[in-house]
Design a protein around this motif. Structure first.
Motif, PDB file in Angstrom:
ATOM      1  N   ALA A   1       1.034  -1.223  -0.040  1.00 48.70           N
ATOM      2  CA  ALA A   1       0.178  -0.106   0.076  1.00 48.70           C
ATOM      3  C   ALA A   1       0.720   1.270   0.131  1.00 48.70           C
ATOM      4  O   ALA A   1       1.710   1.360   0.959  1.00 48.70           O
ATOM      5  N   VAL A   2       0.464   2.158  -0.990  1.00 42.92           N
ATOM      6  CA  VAL A   2       1.360   3.517  -1.266  1.00 42.92           C
ATOM      7  C   VAL A   2       0.353   4.476  -0.677  1.00 42.92           C
ATOM      8  O   VAL A   2      -0.789   4.558  -1.398  1.00 42.92           O
ATOM      9  N   ARG A   3       0.588   5.389   0.411  1.00 50.06           N
ATOM     10  CA  ARG A   3       0.084   6.302   0.713  1.00 50.06           C
ATOM     11  C   ARG A   3      -0.242   7.404  -0.183  1.00 50.06           C
ATOM     12  O   ARG A   3       0.884   7.707  -0.944  1.00 50.06           O
ATOM     13  N   CYS A   4      -1.519   8.012  -0.564  1.00 49.10           N
ATOM     14  CA  CYS A   4      -1.486   9.046  -1.331  1.00 49.10           C
ATOM     15  C   CYS A   4      -2.611   9.970  -0.866  1.00 49.10           C
ATOM     16  O   CYS A   4      -3.710   9.571  -0.623  1.00 49.10           O
ATOM     17  N   ASP A   5      -2.338  11.385  -0.878  1.00 49.66           N
ATOM     18  CA  ASP A   5      -3.335  12.322  -0.447  1.00 49.66           C
ATOM     19  C   ASP A   5      -4.264  12.756  -1.485  1.00 49.66           C
ATOM     20  O   ASP A   5      -5.065  13.587  -1.214  1.00 49.66           O
ATOM     21  N   ASP A   6      -3.828  12.499  -2.805  1.00 48.91           N
ATOM     22  CA  ASP A   6      -4.536  12.887  -4.018  1.00 48.91           C
ATOM     23  C   ASP A   6      -5.391  11.761  -4.382  1.00 48.91           C
ATOM     24  O   ASP A   6      -5.326  10.627  -3.876  1.00 48.91           O
TER      25      ASP A   6
ATOM     26  N   ARG B   1      -4.333  18.118 -10.258  1.00 47.49           N
ATOM     27  CA  ARG B   1      -3.755  18.837  -9.416  1.00 47.49           C
ATOM     28  C   ARG B   1      -4.445  20.315 -10.173  1.00 47.49           C
ATOM     29  O   ARG B   1      -3.625  20.841 -11.057  1.00 47.49           O
ATOM     30  N   GLY B   2      -5.223  20.887  -9.482  1.00 47.26           N
ATOM     31  CA  GLY B   2      -5.713  22.048 -10.058  1.00 47.26           C
ATOM     32  C   GLY B   2      -6.377  22.119 -11.396  1.00 47.26           C
ATOM     33  O   GLY B   2      -6.185  22.780 -12.241  1.00 47.26           O
ATOM     34  N   GLY B   3      -6.846  20.830 -11.768  1.00 48.48           N
ATOM     35  CA  GLY B   3      -7.458  20.514 -13.027  1.00 48.48           C
ATOM     36  C   GLY B   3      -6.620  19.906 -13.934  1.00 48.48           C
ATOM     37  O   GLY B   3      -7.000  19.273 -14.949  1.00 48.48           O
TER      38      GLY B   3
ATOM     39  N   ARG C   1       7.454  15.608  -9.730  1.00 48.60           N
ATOM     40  CA  ARG C   1       8.403  14.634  -9.720  1.00 48.60           C
ATOM     41  C   ARG C   1       9.016  14.128  -8.363  1.00 48.60           C
ATOM     42  O   ARG C   1       9.225  15.236  -7.685  1.00 48.60           O
ATOM     43  N   ARG C   2       9.335  13.069  -8.035  1.00 47.66           N
ATOM     44  CA  ARG C   2       9.993  12.517  -6.712  1.00 47.66           C
ATOM     45  C   ARG C   2       8.999  12.965  -5.448  1.00 47.66           C
ATOM     46  O   ARG C   2       9.376  13.157  -4.374  1.00 47.66           O
ATOM     47  N   GLN C   3       7.671  12.792  -5.970  1.00 51.70           N
ATOM     48  CA  GLN C   3       6.705  12.907  -4.905  1.00 51.70           C
ATOM     49  C   GLN C   3       6.034  11.504  -4.559  1.00 51.70           C
ATOM     50  O   GLN C   3       4.797  11.484  -4.001  1.00 51.70           O
ATOM     51  N   GLY C   4       6.257  10.636  -5.245  1.00 54.72           N
ATOM     52  CA  GLY C   4       5.436   9.331  -5.214  1.00 54.72           C
ATOM     53  C   GLY C   4       4.604   8.825  -6.022  1.00 54.72           C
ATOM     54  O   GLY C   4       4.112   7.833  -5.628  1.00 54.72           O
ATOM     55  N   LEU C   5       4.075   9.890  -6.968  1.00 59.15           N
ATOM     56  CA  LEU C   5       2.831   9.536  -7.517  1.00 59.15           C
ATOM     57  C   LEU C   5       2.943   8.649  -8.398  1.00 59.15           C
ATOM     58  O   LEU C   5       2.007   7.525  -8.690  1.00 59.15           O
ATOM     59  N   ALA C   6       4.119   8.187  -9.129  1.00 60.47           N
ATOM     60  CA  ALA C   6       4.376   7.098  -9.962  1.00 60.47           C
ATOM     61  C   ALA C   6       4.012   5.558  -9.248  1.00 60.47           C
ATOM     62  O   ALA C   6       3.449   4.867  -9.360  1.00 60.47           O
ATOM     63  N   SER C   7       4.691   5.639  -8.034  1.00 66.34           N
ATOM     64  CA  SER C   7       4.647   4.333  -7.325  1.00 66.34           C
ATOM     65  C   SER C   7       3.016   4.197  -6.780  1.00 66.34           C
ATOM     66  O   SER C   7       2.792   3.362  -6.884  1.00 66.34           O
TER      67      SER C   7
END
Length: 221
Positions: free
Chosen positions: A88-93, A133-135, A163-169
């Protein structure tokens, strides 16, 4: 032949056959859908040129250059599979399922991030997930080759600003989870030159199965 030894062939003769244009001994994705083609392993593949316009380029995976075509180049990739459940990979989005209404935004993100080939209808190949993000669509990942028992994760893209925010994961993990829920095994391909992506996929539990060669071939003009 194992489906992953020639992924495009396994897809075009199996679950993705509805996207195929076929002649005896060779087949390709409709050019609006994908740039990949394949030859039947019991032939020399020379009929592939009958599916191509003069000067047109397609890509083969794990297969040799057929007679009558010119090899323009290529490269090796790490072919990786995920046998276990992804962490599980945490995501606030919010992770969104993408579709026809998102097609232009998906094409624009891929053009900027350059994860690999993309065509107008590539998004039809399977499930694509993204983050806005922001549409603005700032990250995405989805499915490309559907083979018996396996589904390839592809088009992993993030905008430079995130980038480097973990969104790909986050997205790869969720696409993989959905593939496993359907009873298939997730796989993916990473260019050997992409030294930053390999550790990311290893942390998600992917293991290398083999090296596999991608070839760009052209019908002479």
């Amino acid at each position: 032949m194992h489906p992953l030894d020639a992924p495009a062939h396994a897809a075009l003769t199996g679950p993705a056959a509805r996207f195929a244009e076929v002649v005896p001994g060779a087949r390709r994705y409709h050019p609006d859908v994908s740039v990949f083609a394949a030859v039947d392993p019991d032939t020399d593949g020379s009929t592939l040129v009958d599916l191509l316009e003069p000067g047109e380029v397609v890509f083969l995976v794990g297969q040799p250059t057929p007679p009558g075509t010119e090899e323009l180049g290529g490269g090796d990739g790490h072919q990786m599979v995920l046998d276990l459940a992804p962490p599980a990979v945490r995501c606030d989005d919010e992770v969104l399922e993408l579709g026809a209404a998102d097609a232009d935004d998906m094409a624009a993100l891929v053009a900027a991030a350059r994860p690999g080939p993309w065509r107008e209808r590539t998004w039809e190949l399977g499930t694509y997930l993204g983050v806005r993000r922001g549409g603005e669509l700032v990250a995405m990942a989805g499915e490309r080759f559907h083979m018996p028992g396996f589904v390839e994760i592809s088009a992993v893209s993030t905008a430079e600003s995130v980038r480097r925010q973990g969104l790909a994961s986050v997205l790869v993990s969720e696409v993989a989870r959905r593939i496993q829920t359907r009873g298939d095994t997730p796989c993916l391909h990473v260019a050997t030159t992409n030294v930053t992506a390999l550790p990311v996929y290893e942390r998600l539990g992917f293991r290398e199965r083999r090296l596999i060669t991608f070839r760009a071939v052209r019908r002479p003009a």
